[in-house]
Design a protein around this motif. Structure first.
Motif, PDB file in Angstrom:
ATOM      1  N   ALA A 127      40.809  12.556  14.019  1.00  0.00           N
ATOM      2  CA  ALA A 127      41.835  11.972  13.148  1.00  0.00           C
ATOM      3  C   ALA A 127      41.403  12.014  11.691  1.00  0.00           C
ATOM      4  N   PHE A 128      40.130  11.729  11.440  1.00  0.00           N
ATOM      5  CA  PHE A 128      39.610  11.788  10.069  1.00  0.00           C
ATOM      6  C   PHE A 128      39.663  13.216   9.541  1.00  0.00           C
ATOM      7  N   ALA A 180      43.219  14.063   8.693  1.00  0.00           N
ATOM      8  CA  ALA A 180      43.631  13.369   7.472  1.00  0.00           C
ATOM      9  C   ALA A 180      43.060  14.045   6.238  1.00  0.00           C
ATOM     10  N   SER A 215      44.363  18.051   4.303  1.00  0.00           N
ATOM     11  CA  SER A 215      45.242  18.314   3.158  1.00  0.00           C
ATOM     12  C   SER A 215      44.514  18.232   1.830  1.00  0.00           C
ATOM     13  N   ILE A 257      42.915  11.948   1.301  1.00  0.00           N
ATOM     14  CA  ILE A 257      43.187  10.872   2.247  1.00  0.00           C
ATOM     15  C   ILE A 257      43.984   9.825   1.485  1.00  0.00           C
ATOM     16  N   THR A 258      45.265   9.722   1.807  1.00  0.00           N
ATOM     17  CA  THR A 258      46.186   8.898   1.019  1.00  0.00           C
ATOM     18  C   THR A 258      46.222   7.444   1.486  1.00  0.00           C
ATOM     19  N   ILE A 271      47.873   6.943   4.968  1.00  0.00           N
ATOM     20  CA  ILE A 271      46.930   7.292   6.036  1.00  0.00           C
ATOM     21  C   ILE A 271      45.879   6.201   6.184  1.00  0.00           C
ATOM     22  N   PHE A 287      44.931   4.042   9.538  1.00  0.00           N
ATOM     23  CA  PHE A 287      43.561   3.938  10.033  1.00  0.00           C
ATOM     24  C   PHE A 287      43.156   2.475  10.240  1.00  0.00           C
ATOM     25  N   ILE A 317      37.682   5.451  10.818  1.00  0.00           N
ATOM     26  CA  ILE A 317      39.010   4.856  10.653  1.00  0.00           C
ATOM     27  C   ILE A 317      38.971   3.519   9.913  1.00  0.00           C
ATOM     28  N   GLY A 321      39.651   4.164   6.115  1.00  0.00           N
ATOM     29  CA  GLY A 321      40.972   3.582   5.880  1.00  0.00           C
ATOM     30  C   GLY A 321      40.993   2.612   4.725  1.00  0.00           C
TER      31      GLY A 321
END
Length: 311
Positions: free
Chosen positions: A113-114, A117, A120, A123-124, A127, A131, A245, A249
């Motif tokens: 998942a990381f 994320a 792109s 990590i916004t 997102i 997390f 996460i 996050g």
């Protein structure tokens, strides 16, 4: 000389502060009648990750995202190769196949998942929110799922006889030291990277990652020596979930974090691959032997050498 003192002082502050924070929070929880399981899984687990959290947030706010991302990824790699390797050398780590598949799969999923994320390049905040929510679900599920582990988690550094006032002092002092230590560590790391023309990612992946992982190292080594194999392994697996996460996050919520191309194409995929390999190896053999611990340490030495080479 000043940079060295900043970094060493920051690491020392993180180590002592993390210890005091965990002790204080655990003692307060015990005095207030909170269950040992919650203390072990939530408070101690999050407490040993406090240095990474504060360091990453401080680095992101200081305009050094490379250190923030490098700290998360580097800590996860260090947890498996360095910390688990040392713990296995101290005493072979045995565990059940069911536990490894259950907890290890969450580690792999959170790592993937990381990676998705970060694909792109940023990590916004949304997102980051997802997390953090996922971490909350994970913690609740863990506490409800494994209540019997409370009796096994006797490495919690708390005592029901500790006065509540003193416990609060420990907690506040630890929090203060962690914050100050992170400030000095980030300042020293950023200045070192710029002075020697070393990328922030490399500093985060190596020096900062190892420094902020010292609480996990101490916990896993003590657990291994006390023959609590699942605690030693669980500390590593749980810390990796918190890092990706949880810390990832929270950091993104505070400040969206850009991720470099090198990190996306090499270091993060390596983190995912190492997590997957660990789960497969332990699940099939249900243990990490001394020689396998030596292999893990050797791989970490190779990784550090590669980072130094391309710094």
């Amino acid at each position: 000389m000043i940079l060295t003192l900043q970094i060493v002082g920051g690491l020392f502050g993180l180590l002592i502060g993390g210890e005091l924070l965990v002790r204080g929070a655990s003692a307060v929880a015990v005095r207030l009648g909170i269950s040992p399981l919650v203390v072990g899984v939530v408070i101690v687990g999050l407490g040993t990750s406090a240095p990474e959290l504060v360091t990453c947030v401080r680095a992101a706010l200081a305009g050094a995202p490379g250190i923030a991302v490098g700290n998360i990824v580097g800590s996860n790699i260090a947890n498996i190769l360095l910390i688990l390797g040392i713990a296995a050398l101290m005493r072979p780590i045995f565990t059940s196949r069911e536990v490894v598949i259950r907890d290890g799969s969450i580690v792999v999923i959170s790592a993937i998942a990381f990676a998705l994320a970060a694909a792109s390049g940023m990590i916004t905040r949304p997102i980051g929110g997802v997390f953090v929510a996922a971490l909350a679900v994970y913690l609740v599920w863990t506490v409800r799922r494994d209540r019997r582990s409370a009796a096994e988690f006797d490495d919690v550094p708390a005592s029901s006889g500790t006065p509540l006032a003193l416990s609060v002092v420990f907690l506040l002092a630890g929090l203060g030291l962690v914050i100050v230590g992170a400030e000095y560590l980030v300042q020293g790391a950023v200045a070192t990277a710029r002075h020697y023309n070393i990328s922030e990612e490399v500093i985060g992946l190596t020096l900062v990652a190892v420094g902020t992982s010292l609480p996990e190292l101490a916990t896993s080594v003590v657990a291994a020596l006390k023959r609590h194999s699942e605690i030693a392994l669980g500390n590593v697996l749980g810390s990796n979930v918190y890092n990706t996460i949880g810390i990832g996050g929270v950091t993104a919520l505070v400040q969206p974090v850009p991720v470099s191309g090198t990190m996306r194409t090499f270091d993060i995929p390596l983190m995912v691959a190492i997590s997957l390999i660990l789960v497969i190896v332990v699940a099939t053999g249900r243990r990490v032997t001394r020689w396998e611990g030596g292999v893990l340490l050797g791989l970490y030495a190779v990784y550090i050498a590669m980072q130094t080479q391309f710094a």
